[in-house]
Design a protein around this motif. Structure first.
Motif, PDB file in Angstrom:
ATOM      1  N   PHE A   4       0.828  -1.201   0.000  1.00 19.38           N
ATOM      2  CA  PHE A   4       0.000   0.000   0.000  1.00 19.38           C
ATOM      3  C   PHE A   4       0.864   1.253   0.000  1.00 19.38           C
ATOM      4  CE2 PHE A   4      -2.193   3.344   2.464  1.00 19.38           C
ATOM      5  CZ  PHE A   4      -3.216   3.617   1.556  1.00 19.38           C
ATOM      6  N   ASP A   5       1.911   1.254   0.830  1.00 19.45           N
ATOM      7  CA  ASP A   5       2.768   2.439   0.843  1.00 19.45           C
ATOM      8  C   ASP A   5       3.504   2.596  -0.486  1.00 19.45           C
ATOM      9  OD1 ASP A   5       3.878   4.702   2.467  1.00 19.45           O
ATOM     10  OD2 ASP A   5       5.732   3.725   1.852  1.00 19.45           O
ATOM     11  N   MET A  43       2.435   1.678  -3.415  1.00 18.57           N
ATOM     12  CA  MET A  43       1.452   2.149  -4.401  1.00 18.57           C
ATOM     13  C   MET A  43       1.226   3.653  -4.303  1.00 18.57           C
ATOM     14  SD  MET A  43      -1.649  -0.578  -4.020  1.00 18.57           S
ATOM     15  CE  MET A  43      -1.385  -2.350  -3.971  1.00 18.57           C
ATOM     16  N   THR A  44       1.197   4.167  -3.099  1.00 13.62           N
ATOM     17  CA  THR A  44       0.745   5.539  -2.865  1.00 13.62           C
ATOM     18  C   THR A  44       1.877   6.539  -2.694  1.00 13.62           C
ATOM     19  OG1 THR A  44       0.521   5.026  -0.494  1.00 13.62           O
ATOM     20  CG2 THR A  44      -1.448   4.798  -1.867  1.00 13.62           C
ATOM     21  N   GLY A  74       2.478   8.507  -7.188  1.00 18.08           N
ATOM     22  CA  GLY A  74       1.754   7.651  -6.274  1.00 18.08           C
ATOM     23  C   GLY A  74       0.262   7.666  -6.559  1.00 18.08           C
ATOM     24  N   MET A  75      -0.384   6.538  -6.353  1.00 19.73           N
ATOM     25  CA  MET A  75      -1.834   6.454  -6.550  1.00 19.73           C
ATOM     26  C   MET A  75      -2.570   7.225  -5.465  1.00 19.73           C
ATOM     27  SD  MET A  75      -2.460   2.409  -7.255  1.00 19.73           S
ATOM     28  CE  MET A  75      -1.655   1.528  -8.600  1.00 19.73           C
ATOM     29  N   ASP A  76      -3.797   7.659  -5.787  1.00 15.47           N
ATOM     30  CA  ASP A  76      -4.648   8.191  -4.742  1.00 15.47           C
ATOM     31  C   ASP A  76      -5.283   7.018  -3.995  1.00 15.47           C
ATOM     32  OD1 ASP A  76      -6.778   7.253  -6.301  1.00 15.47           O
ATOM     33  OD2 ASP A  76      -7.251   9.231  -7.106  1.00 15.47           O
ATOM     34  N   LEU A  77      -5.968   7.316  -2.920  1.00 13.78           N
ATOM     35  CA  LEU A  77      -6.514   6.273  -2.054  1.00 13.78           C
ATOM     36  C   LEU A  77      -7.508   5.382  -2.788  1.00 13.78           C
ATOM     37  CD1 LEU A  77      -6.742   5.016   0.750  1.00 13.78           C
ATOM     38  CD2 LEU A  77      -8.456   6.752   1.319  1.00 13.78           C
ATOM     39  N   ASN A  90      -7.757   4.569  -5.992  1.00 11.16           N
ATOM     40  CA  ASN A  90      -7.116   3.629  -6.914  1.00 11.16           C
ATOM     41  C   ASN A  90      -6.289   2.575  -6.175  1.00 11.16           C
ATOM     42  OD1 ASN A  90      -8.023   4.515  -9.482  1.00 11.16           O
ATOM     43  ND2 ASN A  90      -6.682   6.285  -9.340  1.00 11.16           N
ATOM     44  N   ALA A  91      -5.709   2.955  -5.040  1.00 13.42           N
ATOM     45  CA  ALA A  91      -4.958   1.976  -4.252  1.00 13.42           C
ATOM     46  C   ALA A  91      -5.894   0.897  -3.716  1.00 13.42           C
ATOM     47  CB  ALA A  91      -4.228   2.672  -3.108  1.00 13.42           C
ATOM     48  N   GLU A 115      -6.637  -1.530  -6.420  1.00 15.55           N
ATOM     49  CA  GLU A 115      -5.509  -2.439  -6.646  1.00 15.55           C
ATOM     50  C   GLU A 115      -5.462  -3.545  -5.597  1.00 15.55           C
ATOM     51  OE1 GLU A 115      -2.711  -2.666  -9.055  1.00 15.55           O
ATOM     52  OE2 GLU A 115      -4.530  -1.894  -9.991  1.00 15.55           O
ATOM     53  N   ILE A 116      -5.695  -3.189  -4.352  1.00 17.05           N
ATOM     54  CA  ILE A 116      -5.693  -4.202  -3.290  1.00 17.05           C
ATOM     55  C   ILE A 116      -6.797  -5.226  -3.540  1.00 17.05           C
ATOM     56  CG2 ILE A 116      -6.096  -4.605  -0.832  1.00 17.05           C
ATOM     57  CD1 ILE A 116      -4.748  -1.848  -0.356  1.00 17.05           C
TER      58      ILE A 116
END
Length: 225
Positions: free
Chosen positions: A169-170, A172-173, A181-184, A186-187, A190-191
């Motif tokens: 997660f870290d 990704m963002t 970094g992705m916004d929340l 989009n993260a 992905e998860i």
């Protein structure tokens, strides 16, 4: 690996060995270990500037998520420290690869993949066997396609599965030289997309709930929504 990088690694290894040799003179081993880990983290930050915020973020996400899961205090404490030092093995990866301004070649990626094993070796040598085991397996995948041991499912230590999600997660963002970094939102997508393949499906579901219920955690860290 350059001569300068080799020299830094040798100095770091000798420094760590000196710290370990002092352990027998310290009455309170828990206090010594905490100080040792703090020193190791600081040393790694000088070597790999990406690690500075990353280690702190992963430790924070992992411990807050563990609290959300209702885990015991000892487990939460372990997750904090392993979050801080899980990447210490990167000291054995050439610096120009860690800080490369672009994507890695397959050969470079193979060198990066040694870091969980090196983290395991260093932490195990420090007498931190429980933390070492968690760090060793934080890049395993639920489908068995991870490294270093290709473990799958519940054969991966539970705490390593938690660390894996926090670590990813870290990554990704976080902004890197070669990506934004992705916004929340989009993260989270992905998860969910990698649930059951990269991540433990139960933990992936709970982590998404954790993020949705406590988005201020992400905002404090400096991420965007």
């Amino acid at each position: 690996m350059s001569a300068v990088e080799r020299q830094y690694i040798d100095k770091f290894s000798n420094f760590l060995a000196t710290l370990l040799s002092l352990r027998s003179y310290v009455r309170e081993q828990g206090l010594f270990q905490r100080r040792l880990l703090s020193v190791v983290v600081k040393a790694l930050e000088y070597y790999d500037y990406y690690t500075r915020g990353h280690s702190e973020n992963v430790a924070r996400y992992a411990t807050l998520f563990a609290e959300k899961l209702g885990l015991d205090r000892n487990t939460i404490r372990r997750l904090f420290w392993v979050g801080m030092v899980h990447d210490v093995g990167k000291i054995f990866v050439p610096q120009h690869i860690l800080n490369k301004n672009g994507f890695l070649t397959s050969e470079e990626y193979e060198l990066v993949k040694i870091h969980p094993l090196k983290s395991f070796e260093l932490l195990n040598e420090a007498g931190l066997e429980d933390i070492a085991r968690i760090a060793r397996h934080h890049h395993e995948r639920y489908d068995g396609k991870g490294y270093p041991d290709g473990l799958s499912g519940e054969n991966i230590p539970f705490e390593s599965r938690i660390l894996s999600i926090a670590d990813a997660f870290d990554a990704m963002t976080t902004d890197r030289p070669y990506k934004r970094g992705m916004d929340l939102t989009n993260a989270i997508v992905e998860i969910e997309r990698h649930s059951g393949t990269q991540f433990d499906p139960y933990l992936a579901k709970r982590f998404v709930e954790f993020l949705k219920e406590g988005t201020e955690i992400f905002v404090k860290r400096g991420g965007s929504q």
